[in-house]
Motif scaffolding. Structure first.
Motif, PDB file in Angstrom:
ATOM      1  N   TRP A 124     -12.023  -5.616  -2.348  1.00 18.92           N
ATOM      2  CA  TRP A 124     -11.600  -4.973  -1.146  1.00 18.92           C
ATOM      3  C   TRP A 124     -11.912  -3.598  -1.404  1.00 18.92           C
TER       4      TRP A 124
ATOM      5  N   ASP B  89      -2.823 -11.616  -1.184  1.00 18.65           N
ATOM      6  CA  ASP B  89      -3.226 -11.189  -0.083  1.00 18.65           C
ATOM      7  C   ASP B  89      -2.989  -9.436  -0.409  1.00 18.65           C
ATOM      8  N   PRO B  90      -4.016  -8.869   0.027  1.00 17.64           N
ATOM      9  CA  PRO B  90      -4.072  -7.358  -0.353  1.00 17.64           C
ATOM     10  C   PRO B  90      -2.876  -6.616   0.171  1.00 17.64           C
ATOM     11  N   LEU B  91      -2.265  -7.052   1.240  1.00 19.11           N
ATOM     12  CA  LEU B  91      -0.916  -6.275   1.927  1.00 19.11           C
ATOM     13  C   LEU B  91       0.235  -6.396   1.091  1.00 19.11           C
TER      14      LEU B  91
ATOM     15  N   CYS C 115      -0.605   0.098   3.735  1.00 19.73           N
ATOM     16  CA  CYS C 115      -1.928   0.141   4.123  1.00 19.73           C
ATOM     17  C   CYS C 115      -2.277  -1.056   5.298  1.00 19.73           C
TER      18      CYS C 115
ATOM     19  N   GLN D  77      -5.041  -3.736   7.181  1.00 25.39           N
ATOM     20  CA  GLN D  77      -6.384  -4.559   6.879  1.00 25.39           C
ATOM     21  C   GLN D  77      -7.160  -4.554   7.981  1.00 25.39           C
ATOM     22  N   ASP D  78      -8.629  -4.383   7.840  1.00 27.39           N
ATOM     23  CA  ASP D  78      -9.436  -4.166   8.870  1.00 27.39           C
ATOM     24  C   ASP D  78     -10.414  -5.003   8.651  1.00 27.39           C
ATOM     25  N   ASP D  79     -11.399  -5.050   9.579  1.00 27.30           N
ATOM     26  CA  ASP D  79     -12.596  -5.868   9.504  1.00 27.30           C
ATOM     27  C   ASP D  79     -13.800  -5.201   8.784  1.00 27.30           C
TER      28      ASP D  79
ATOM     29  N   TYR E 133     -15.689  -1.107   7.971  1.00 30.61           N
ATOM     30  CA  TYR E 133     -15.969  -0.486   6.594  1.00 30.61           C
ATOM     31  C   TYR E 133     -17.504  -0.183   6.663  1.00 30.61           C
TER      32      TYR E 133
END
Length: 276
Positions: free
Chosen positions: A76, A123-125, A131, A133-135, A139
């Motif tokens: 990520w 899960d990074p969240l 923060c 999460q986006d696609d 990025y």
């Protein structure tokens, strides 16, 4: 990895070169903690994983080194909210640090934030506080907006040259280490101080549905000014002749439409960069 013997050195950006001194693969290396099993984790473009593994095994010779993919890990990018590269950024606040394998500054530039490596089931969240999460496309749009190349589309294997691709600006090369494949051309170019083209961020006047890789970029008077590499919507990267970098430029697409584009110097480049 002697370069990782420095206690503060935990990540490293680099290019693997061919014998002609052209880029094969761009990679980021992470020195893993002993409690995580030790060793070095290598990040690369996922489309060339097999090619890189074959390349590494070719040069390991008889060393007792294990090279294997890590399908159980996920990567990520944690991008900074404040994109001002002149300000000191603080590491993200985190929950559950025991779930983190790697959380380090992106070694290429401060404006790319941090690289985070987790187990694919995490899960990074649940790890990074405050923060969203986006696609992946967002990025890449962020990268192109600041002019940072990544992967084989931006750095075509056997075509891209490391100094034209701003490897020095991204702390991805040492001119004091021992011999390496592709050193001769790279060192000679560096010491002569002559780099006539650079990979630069460009803004197009209109989005192009099909952005041709390698399409010619010219000046209004018809002089060759470079090649278009890749992009998203109106943002992209172009290999631009520095003599024409300050001029209005023209790109003709495969749709037989002509758009104007502007090349610009990213804020994270050294302040003494000369466009001549």
């Amino acid at each position: 990895m002697q370069l990782f013997e420095e206690p503060v050195q935990k990540t490293m950006y680099a290019h693997m070169l061919n014998v002609q001194g052209r880029t094969l693969f761009d990679i980021i290396l992470y020195s893993l903690k002993a409690e995580s099993g030790g060793g070095v984790l290598l990040e690369c473009d996922s489309t060339v994983t097999e090619s890189i593994m074959k390349h590494l095994k070719l040069y390991k010779i008889r060393r007792k080194v294990t090279i294997s993919p890590c399908p159980d890990l996920s990567l990520w990018a944690v991008l900074p909210q404040d994109q001002n590269s002149g300000q000191e950024k603080q590491k993200p606040e985190i929950h559950n640090p025991d779930k983190i394998l790697v959380l380090e500054d992106d070694p290429r530039t401060k404006v790319m934030g941090w690289r985070l490596v987790l187990n694919t089931k995490t899960d990074p969240l649940d790890v990074v506080v405050s923060c969203a999460q986006d696609d992946t496309e967002k990025y890449h749009r962020y990268r192109y907006a600041i002019g940072l190349p990544e992967g084989v589309k931006d750095l075509p294997p056997g075509v891209a040259l490391p100094l034209e691709s701003n490897l020095v600006y991204m702390e991805g090369i040492s001119f004091s280490k021992g011999c390496y494949i592709g050193q001769e051309l790279t060192a000679r170019t560096h010491h002569t101080g002559v780099v006539r083209k650079r990979l630069m961020p460009v803004r197009l006047s209109n989005p192009i549905r099909e952005q041709d890789e390698g399409a010619s970029i010219g000046t209004p008077s018809g002089k060759a000014a470079g090649k278009h590499r890749t992009g998203v919507e109106t943002l992209g990267l172009g290999l631009i002749r520095l003599a024409h970098a300050k001029e209005p430029l023209i790109l003709k697409s495969s749709e037989d439409t002509t758009v104007t584009l502007e090349a610009f110097v990213p804020d994270w480049w050294p302040k003494d960069v000369k466009l001549t």
